[in-house]
Design a protein around this motif. Structure first.
Motif, PDB file in Angstrom:
ATOM      1  N   PRO A   1     -27.231 -11.928  -3.060  1.00 14.62           N
ATOM      2  CA  PRO A   1     -27.807 -13.118  -2.418  1.00 14.62           C
ATOM      3  C   PRO A   1     -27.066 -14.412  -2.701  1.00 14.62           C
ATOM      4  CG  PRO A   1     -29.175 -12.391  -4.251  1.00 14.62           C
ATOM      5  CD  PRO A   1     -28.160 -11.316  -4.023  1.00 14.62           C
TER       6      PRO A   1
ATOM      7  N   LEU B   1     -33.374 -11.096   0.619  1.00 15.10           N
ATOM      8  CA  LEU B   1     -33.627  -9.985  -0.294  1.00 15.10           C
ATOM      9  C   LEU B   1     -34.699  -9.043   0.239  1.00 15.10           C
ATOM     10  CD1 LEU B   1     -33.399 -11.770  -3.749  1.00 15.10           C
ATOM     11  CD2 LEU B   1     -31.846 -10.048  -2.834  1.00 15.10           C
TER      12      LEU B   1
ATOM     13  N   GLY C   1     -34.955 -12.092  -6.513  1.00 15.70           N
ATOM     14  CA  GLY C   1     -36.163 -12.044  -5.692  1.00 15.70           C
ATOM     15  C   GLY C   1     -37.192 -13.055  -6.132  1.00 15.70           C
TER      16      GLY C   1
END
Length: 201
Positions: free
Chosen positions: A126, A119, A162
């Motif tokens: 992801p 990321l 994230g």
């Protein structure tokens, strides 16, 4: 002399010549011949040199040194890219081998590291990316990342992709990953700037 990326995407090499800065830009992917763009500007924009740009300043531009610097930067960039590709291939193999031992803290730390790294490099999707690398479904990877957070290996914002690795994760990576001692200190700084999670199961 320095090298940077120009506004139009091509690399720029800068030289200082007295009170002037000379910026030379090459087209993207070109490392032979002279620059396509040449900009000469004063170092101090508030105090421009008297008399302006002279032929003496132009004669002092070292095109050969600039081209050599450009090629050196291109070679370094290519080596870094190759090393990154080799490391990522190794990371995939390490992830699969670790998962074969079960959903351990070691596996989860490596997965969290791959997640954060992907990321931070601008990667999209992801879960799909990691699922392909690990050889599992996206829902499985999502569950593993949840476990990484629960075990105090990854700090993230609920509902957002994230996060940052925790000190616990970095300690594991330092021990089990080749070159793990070079894990980014940025991850450590970001982790200590936030509220630490309660570690443990």
């Amino acid at each position: 002399m320095s090298e940077q990326q120009g506004e139009q995407g091509g690399p720029v090499v800068a030289q200082d010549i007295g009170p002037w800065v000379v910026e030379m830009q090459w087209p993207e992917g070109v490392t032979q011949g002279g620059p396509a763009v040449l900009v000469v500007r004063p170092k101090d924009r508030e105090n421009r040199p008297l008399g302006g740009i002279s032929s003496t300043v132009l004669r002092e531009i070292d095109f050969k040194a600039a081209a050599e610097r450009l090629r050196a930067q291109a070679a370094t960039s290519e080596m870094r890219s190759q090393a990154r590709e080799e490391y990522e291939a190794g990371r995939t193999e390490r992830l699969r081998q670790a998962l074969a031992q079960g959903v351990t803290d070691e596996y989860l730390a490596m997965l969290a590291s791959a997640y954060v790294n992907y990321l931070s490099g601008g990667g999209k999707g992801p879960l799909a990316h990691l699922a392909e690398r690990v050889g599992k479904g996206e829902s499985t990877i999502k569950g593993h990342l949840w476990q990484a957070r629960k075990r105090g290996l990854l700090i993230g914002t609920p509902g957002r992709a994230g996060g940052v690795l925790t000190l616990k994760a970095i300690a594991i990576l330092t021990r089990v990953v080749p070159g793990g001692e070079r894990i980014s200190i940025v991850d450590v700084a970001a982790e200590t700037a936030q509220e630490k999670p309660i570690e443990g199961e």
